[in-house]
Design a protein around this motif. Structure first.
Motif, PDB file in Angstrom:
ATOM      1  N   PHE A 247       0.852  -1.206   0.000  1.00  0.00           N
ATOM      2  CA  PHE A 247       0.000   0.000   0.000  1.00  0.00           C
ATOM      3  C   PHE A 247       0.875   1.240   0.000  1.00  0.00           C
ATOM      4  O   PHE A 247       1.939   1.243   0.625  1.00  0.00           O
ATOM      5  CB  PHE A 247      -0.817   0.100   1.298  1.00  0.00           C
ATOM      6  N   PRO A 248       0.360   2.337  -0.585  1.00  0.00           N
ATOM      7  CA  PRO A 248       0.997   3.626  -0.316  1.00  0.00           C
ATOM      8  C   PRO A 248       0.490   4.123   1.045  1.00  0.00           C
ATOM      9  O   PRO A 248      -0.397   3.500   1.636  1.00  0.00           O
ATOM     10  CB  PRO A 248       0.454   4.505  -1.448  1.00  0.00           C
ATOM     11  N   THR A 249       0.992   5.212   1.527  1.00  0.00           N
ATOM     12  CA  THR A 249       0.425   5.803   2.745  1.00  0.00           C
ATOM     13  C   THR A 249      -0.985   6.293   2.406  1.00  0.00           C
ATOM     14  O   THR A 249      -1.178   6.944   1.380  1.00  0.00           O
ATOM     15  CB  THR A 249       1.337   6.954   3.227  1.00  0.00           C
ATOM     16  N   PRO A 250      -2.000   5.939   3.236  1.00  0.00           N
ATOM     17  CA  PRO A 250      -3.396   6.206   2.832  1.00  0.00           C
ATOM     18  C   PRO A 250      -3.781   7.682   2.822  1.00  0.00           C
ATOM     19  O   PRO A 250      -3.145   8.501   3.471  1.00  0.00           O
ATOM     20  CB  PRO A 250      -4.216   5.472   3.899  1.00  0.00           C
ATOM     21  N   THR A 251      -4.853   7.975   2.050  1.00  0.00           N
ATOM     22  CA  THR A 251      -5.429   9.322   2.055  1.00  0.00           C
ATOM     23  C   THR A 251      -6.705   9.268   2.900  1.00  0.00           C
ATOM     24  O   THR A 251      -7.076   8.200   3.393  1.00  0.00           O
ATOM     25  CB  THR A 251      -5.826   9.742   0.630  1.00  0.00           C
ATOM     26  N   LYS A 252      -7.412  10.420   2.996  1.00  0.00           N
ATOM     27  CA  LYS A 252      -8.634  10.451   3.814  1.00  0.00           C
ATOM     28  C   LYS A 252      -9.734   9.565   3.240  1.00  0.00           C
ATOM     29  O   LYS A 252     -10.519   8.976   3.974  1.00  0.00           O
ATOM     30  CB  LYS A 252      -9.151  11.887   3.932  1.00  0.00           C
ATOM     31  N   ILE A 253      -9.835   9.451   1.892  1.00  0.00           N
ATOM     32  CA  ILE A 253     -10.969   8.710   1.334  1.00  0.00           C
ATOM     33  C   ILE A 253     -10.618   7.293   0.881  1.00  0.00           C
ATOM     34  O   ILE A 253     -11.508   6.517   0.581  1.00  0.00           O
ATOM     35  CB  ILE A 253     -11.668   9.447   0.157  1.00  0.00           C
ATOM     36  N   SER A 254      -9.368   6.954   0.830  1.00  0.00           N
ATOM     37  CA  SER A 254      -9.045   5.633   0.283  1.00  0.00           C
ATOM     38  C   SER A 254      -7.719   5.141   0.848  1.00  0.00           C
ATOM     39  O   SER A 254      -6.883   5.934   1.299  1.00  0.00           O
ATOM     40  CB  SER A 254      -8.981   5.750  -1.240  1.00  0.00           C
ATOM     41  N   LYS A 255      -7.562   3.818   0.787  1.00  0.00           N
ATOM     42  CA  LYS A 255      -6.294   3.236   1.235  1.00  0.00           C
ATOM     43  C   LYS A 255      -5.225   3.442   0.177  1.00  0.00           C
ATOM     44  O   LYS A 255      -4.078   3.078   0.375  1.00  0.00           O
ATOM     45  CB  LYS A 255      -6.486   1.752   1.519  1.00  0.00           C
ATOM     46  N   GLY A 256      -5.618   3.995  -0.977  1.00  0.00           N
ATOM     47  CA  GLY A 256      -4.653   4.309  -2.028  1.00  0.00           C
ATOM     48  C   GLY A 256      -4.496   3.185  -3.035  1.00  0.00           C
ATOM     49  O   GLY A 256      -5.092   2.119  -2.905  1.00  0.00           O
ATOM     50  N   ILE A 257      -3.683   3.483  -4.050  1.00  0.00           N
ATOM     51  CA  ILE A 257      -3.497   2.516  -5.154  1.00  0.00           C
ATOM     52  C   ILE A 257      -2.397   1.542  -4.764  1.00  0.00           C
ATOM     53  O   ILE A 257      -1.266   1.948  -4.495  1.00  0.00           O
ATOM     54  CB  ILE A 257      -3.153   3.281  -6.445  1.00  0.00           C
ATOM     55  N   LEU A 258      -2.753   0.260  -4.721  1.00  0.00           N
ATOM     56  CA  LEU A 258      -1.796  -0.720  -4.242  1.00  0.00           C
ATOM     57  C   LEU A 258      -1.258  -1.608  -5.355  1.00  0.00           C
ATOM     58  O   LEU A 258      -1.807  -1.639  -6.460  1.00  0.00           O
ATOM     59  CB  LEU A 258      -2.392  -1.564  -3.113  1.00  0.00           C
ATOM     60  N   VAL A 259      -0.210  -2.305  -5.030  1.00  0.00           N
ATOM     61  CA  VAL A 259       0.373  -3.307  -5.928  1.00  0.00           C
ATOM     62  C   VAL A 259       0.385  -4.589  -5.114  1.00  0.00           C
ATOM     63  O   VAL A 259       0.928  -4.614  -4.009  1.00  0.00           O
ATOM     64  CB  VAL A 259       1.817  -2.923  -6.336  1.00  0.00           C
ATOM     65  N   SER A 260      -0.260  -5.641  -5.656  1.00  0.00           N
ATOM     66  CA  SER A 260      -0.451  -6.802  -4.789  1.00  0.00           C
ATOM     67  C   SER A 260      -0.453  -8.102  -5.581  1.00  0.00           C
ATOM     68  O   SER A 260      -0.942  -8.139  -6.718  1.00  0.00           O
ATOM     69  CB  SER A 260      -1.796  -6.664  -4.062  1.00  0.00           C
ATOM     70  N   PRO A 261       0.045  -9.154  -4.968  1.00  0.00           N
ATOM     71  CA  PRO A 261      -0.170 -10.477  -5.586  1.00  0.00           C
ATOM     72  C   PRO A 261      -1.627 -10.866  -5.380  1.00  0.00           C
ATOM     73  O   PRO A 261      -2.309 -10.306  -4.522  1.00  0.00           O
ATOM     74  CB  PRO A 261       0.740 -11.404  -4.771  1.00  0.00           C
ATOM     75  N   THR A 262      -2.124 -11.819  -6.154  1.00  0.00           N
ATOM     76  CA  THR A 262      -3.440 -12.394  -5.865  1.00  0.00           C
ATOM     77  C   THR A 262      -3.208 -13.784  -5.283  1.00  0.00           C
ATOM     78  O   THR A 262      -2.111 -14.339  -5.408  1.00  0.00           O
ATOM     79  CB  THR A 262      -4.310 -12.549  -7.127  1.00  0.00           C
ATOM     80  N   PHE A 263      -4.253 -14.350  -4.719  1.00  0.00           N
ATOM     81  CA  PHE A 263      -4.104 -15.682  -4.136  1.00  0.00           C
ATOM     82  C   PHE A 263      -3.612 -16.684  -5.176  1.00  0.00           C
ATOM     83  O   PHE A 263      -2.822 -17.571  -4.882  1.00  0.00           O
ATOM     84  CB  PHE A 263      -5.426 -16.178  -3.528  1.00  0.00           C
ATOM     85  N   HIS A 264      -4.098 -16.547  -6.419  1.00  0.00           N
ATOM     86  CA  HIS A 264      -3.803 -17.554  -7.445  1.00  0.00           C
ATOM     87  C   HIS A 264      -2.541 -17.254  -8.259  1.00  0.00           C
ATOM     88  O   HIS A 264      -2.324 -17.870  -9.297  1.00  0.00           O
ATOM     89  CB  HIS A 264      -5.005 -17.736  -8.369  1.00  0.00           C
ATOM     90  N   GLY A 265      -1.729 -16.302  -7.790  1.00  0.00           N
ATOM     91  CA  GLY A 265      -0.429 -16.106  -8.420  1.00  0.00           C
ATOM     92  C   GLY A 265      -0.404 -15.057  -9.523  1.00  0.00           C
ATOM     93  O   GLY A 265       0.586 -14.952 -10.236  1.00  0.00           O
ATOM     94  N   ILE A 292      -4.420   4.836 -12.119  1.00  0.00           N
ATOM     95  CA  ILE A 292      -3.885   3.733 -11.292  1.00  0.00           C
ATOM     96  C   ILE A 292      -2.501   3.291 -11.784  1.00  0.00           C
ATOM     97  O   ILE A 292      -1.658   2.914 -10.981  1.00  0.00           O
ATOM     98  CB  ILE A 292      -4.857   2.529 -11.173  1.00  0.00           C
ATOM     99  N   ILE A 293      -2.277   3.408 -13.091  1.00  0.00           N
ATOM    100  CA  ILE A 293      -0.946   3.025 -13.591  1.00  0.00           C
ATOM    101  C   ILE A 293       0.112   3.970 -13.020  1.00  0.00           C
ATOM    102  O   ILE A 293       1.158   3.538 -12.523  1.00  0.00           O
ATOM    103  CB  ILE A 293      -0.935   3.008 -15.142  1.00  0.00           C
ATOM    104  N   SER A 294      -0.186   5.277 -13.030  1.00  0.00           N
ATOM    105  CA  SER A 294       0.844   6.196 -12.505  1.00  0.00           C
ATOM    106  C   SER A 294       0.936   6.076 -10.978  1.00  0.00           C
ATOM    107  O   SER A 294       2.031   6.166 -10.423  1.00  0.00           O
ATOM    108  CB  SER A 294       0.594   7.635 -12.964  1.00  0.00           C
ATOM    109  N   GLY A 295      -0.198   5.806 -10.304  1.00  0.00           N
ATOM    110  CA  GLY A 295      -0.160   5.634  -8.843  1.00  0.00           C
ATOM    111  C   GLY A 295       0.673   4.423  -8.463  1.00  0.00           C
ATOM    112  O   GLY A 295       1.499   4.477  -7.547  1.00  0.00           O
ATOM    113  N   ALA A 296       0.464   3.311  -9.183  1.00  0.00           N
ATOM    114  CA  ALA A 296       1.210   2.083  -8.870  1.00  0.00           C
ATOM    115  C   ALA A 296       2.695   2.271  -9.159  1.00  0.00           C
ATOM    116  O   ALA A 296       3.554   1.795  -8.407  1.00  0.00           O
ATOM    117  CB  ALA A 296       0.648   0.921  -9.691  1.00  0.00           C
TER     118      ALA A 296
END
Ligand SMILES: Cc1cc2nc3c(=O)[nH]c(=O)nc-3n(C[C@H](O)[C@H](O)[C@H](O)COP(=O)(O)OP(=O)(O)OC[C@H]3O[C@@H](n4cnc5c(N)ncnc54)[C@H](O)[C@@H]3O)c2cc1C
Length: 491
Positions: A247-265, A292-296
């Motif tokens: 996660f990035p550091t969150p804002t007031k309205i959202s946890k922000g744009i994240l980069v994450s694995p999924t359960f299935h790889g 989201i691309i620039s946020g990630a």
């Protein structure tokens, strides 16, 4: 309208909250009916979100969101074994790239500690980069939450619903609640196209429509606004980019744009947060995807855009009060809300269900534990996860396991047939996809879609023209072309 049945509790909405509530109430000697307007469960917000098992450091201490997030995380970790849930505790990182963000992480650590999140730890720049070498050079530190993880949201909802059905709950799909019967200031039942259902209590778990459902009963005490979040999903070749939820550091309205694995790889980036007025608008937009691309890329500069396989969007059900609404209607008796369940509602769902059961008990519903309650579902066969010798044995027992239908994900006909015939089984092409992963791979169903359609028609004993993709009227075929093809239930 025929009075099709009487129930102690009718649950409106078959998302993760309705499914968890059904399974929780199945522990008691109660007649419970779950109603879902779509042909399958988990087709609302539960199918399109970040799929993160949140640790619980984000919500303000004392809020229902905070309380139920931390409890839900704990409950899901217990449910994992019983229901074979697809959950992996990867841990989550909130990354700071400036001094202000580092200070905000300190606040987040305090908040998480107050919320009761176990194991939170501040990591130095060196420690973070050792864990996630692809993070930006600007990384200054991170907050690590070991109980954060990734999961399959629809897998969890379907497993909870299956267990509820195994324990006596009735699930009616294609069954929207269209009206309430109210007498003497109390709800006495719901009207649906499948008939009237008399009920002692109605639980409103209708997600984005929970305010509309509430108004049908004469309660306009809250409203729901949709807030869209868009995503890009990447092929498994991108899976080595990050191993934890970043996660990035969150804002007031959202946890922000994240980069994450999924359960299935796979790997995904997103979501943004855009207030919108249409609770059915799940289209992605060029502007949203660019955001989201620039946020990630601010977190992980080397996002492999050429490995993206699909985009999607989900809608948060933002309640007018900001917090979850879990409790009795202030306007009408017999109605209990589970509304405004925005993030972290997936994680919180089993805790919301626990609270709903407690509320119903406080309101006078007799909660006698059911002796025969079986907390487990039988294990599901996942062919591509079996050792070769077991695969061979299975194919000898049932040749349908020797026919690979989805080549991207190696899903066999045996698994698809089992998914169709399981309790609360698949009835649509996307229902098969969410239960087996057929169509989830690189080609997104381009090759296996027609074969899944034929299997559904054969197993459900319906004509090909009766097979739907996802929603009520999503038929794929409309008629035979005389002299060109013969389409029928055995095709
Ligand atoms: C962008 C985004 C990211 C998120 N990320 C996370 C995350 O990472 N972790 C997390 O914990 N949470 C997350 N969430 C929140 C989580 O997805 C939701 O809180 C959760 O899915 C809500 O579940 P629900 O059952 O309340 O709603 P839904 O899944 O929307 O279910 C409501 C159901 O009610 C049905 N319904 C509506 N009207 C009627 C009617 N009249 N009759 C019968 N049925 C009806 C609908 O068809 C639907 O199936 C995220 C949400 C979004 C949008």
């Amino acid at each position: 309208m025929p009075n099709i049945r009487k129930a102690d509790v009718v649950i409106v909405g078959g998302g993760i909250v309705g499914a968890a509530a059904a399974r929780e109430l199945a522990k008691y000697n109660l007649d419970v009916v779950l109603l879902e307007k779509h042909p399958d469960l988990a087709m609302g917000t539960t199918k399109a979100n970040s799929a993160i098992l949140h640790a619980g450091f984000d919500a303000p201490p004392g809020s229902l969101k905070a309380l139920l997030n931390v409890r839900g995380n704990e409950l899901f970790r217990k449910l994992q074994a019983d229901l074979g849930l697809e959950i992996r505790l990867t841990g989550s990182l909130v990354v700071a790239t400036s001094d202000e963000e580092l200070a905000a992480l300190g606040e987040l650590l305090k908040r998480g500690t107050l919320n009761g999140v176990p194991g939170l730890k501040m990591l130095s720049r060196e420690e973070v980069l050792a864990l996630e070498p692809n993070l930006t050079e600007k990384t200054l530190g991170a907050l690590l939450a070991p109980t954060g993880g990734v999961m399959s949201p629809f897998g969890a909802a379907l497993a909870l619903a299956e267990n509820a059905v195994r324990n006596g709950v009735t699930v009616l799909r294609d069954c929207p609640v269209t009206a309430f019967e109210v007498a003497g200031g109390r709800v006495t039942g719901v009207r649906t196209p499948q008939g009237f259902i008399a009920a002692k209590f109605v639980v409103n778990a209708a997600g984005l429509a929970s305010d509309a459902v509430s108004r049908l009963a004469g309660d306009d005490s809250f409203s729901i606004s949709p807030r869209k979040g868009e995503y890009v999903l990447f092929d498994k070749q991108a899976s080595s980019l990050v191993s934890t939820v970043v996660f990035p550091t969150p804002t007031k309205i959202s946890k922000g744009i994240l980069v994450s694995p999924t359960f299935h790889g796979n790997m995904f980036i997103g979501p943004n947060a855009m207030d919108c007025c249409d609770a059915t608008d799940t289209e992605t937009t060029a502007a949203g995807l660019a955001e989201i691309i620039s946020g990630a890329a601010r977190l992980v500069p080397s996002i492999p855009l050429n490995a993206s396989i699909t985009q999607f969007a989900g809608l948060r059900a933002v309640g007018s009060g900001g917090d979850f609404i879990v409790g009795p209607s202030p306007a009408v008796g017999g109605l209990v809300h589970a509304a405004g369940i925005q993030s972290p509602g997936l994680t919180a769902a089993p805790a919301i269900a626990e609270r709903l059961a407690a509320v119903l008990g406080e309101l006078g519903l007799a909660m006698t534990p059911k002796r025969s309650f079986d907390p487990q579902n039988p294990p599901r066969i996942v062919f591509n996860a079996l050792p070769a010798a077991e695969q061979e044995e299975l194919v000898c027992e049932n040749p349908l396991f020797g026919r690979v239908i989805c080549r991207c994900e190696t899903i066999t006909e045996g698994e698809i047939v089992a998914a169709i015939h399981s309790p609360c089984g698949a009835r649509t092409i996307d229902g098969v996809k969410r239960r087996t992963r057929a169509g989830m791979g690189r080609c997104q169903g381009g090759f296996c879609g027609p074969r899944v359609t034929a299997i559904l028609a054969r197993e459900l004993k319906i004509p090909i023209t009766g097979v739907r993709k996802d929603t009520a009227a999503s038929y794929l075929f409309f008629a035979k072309i005389p002299g060109v093809c013969e389409v029928n239930g055995n095709a």
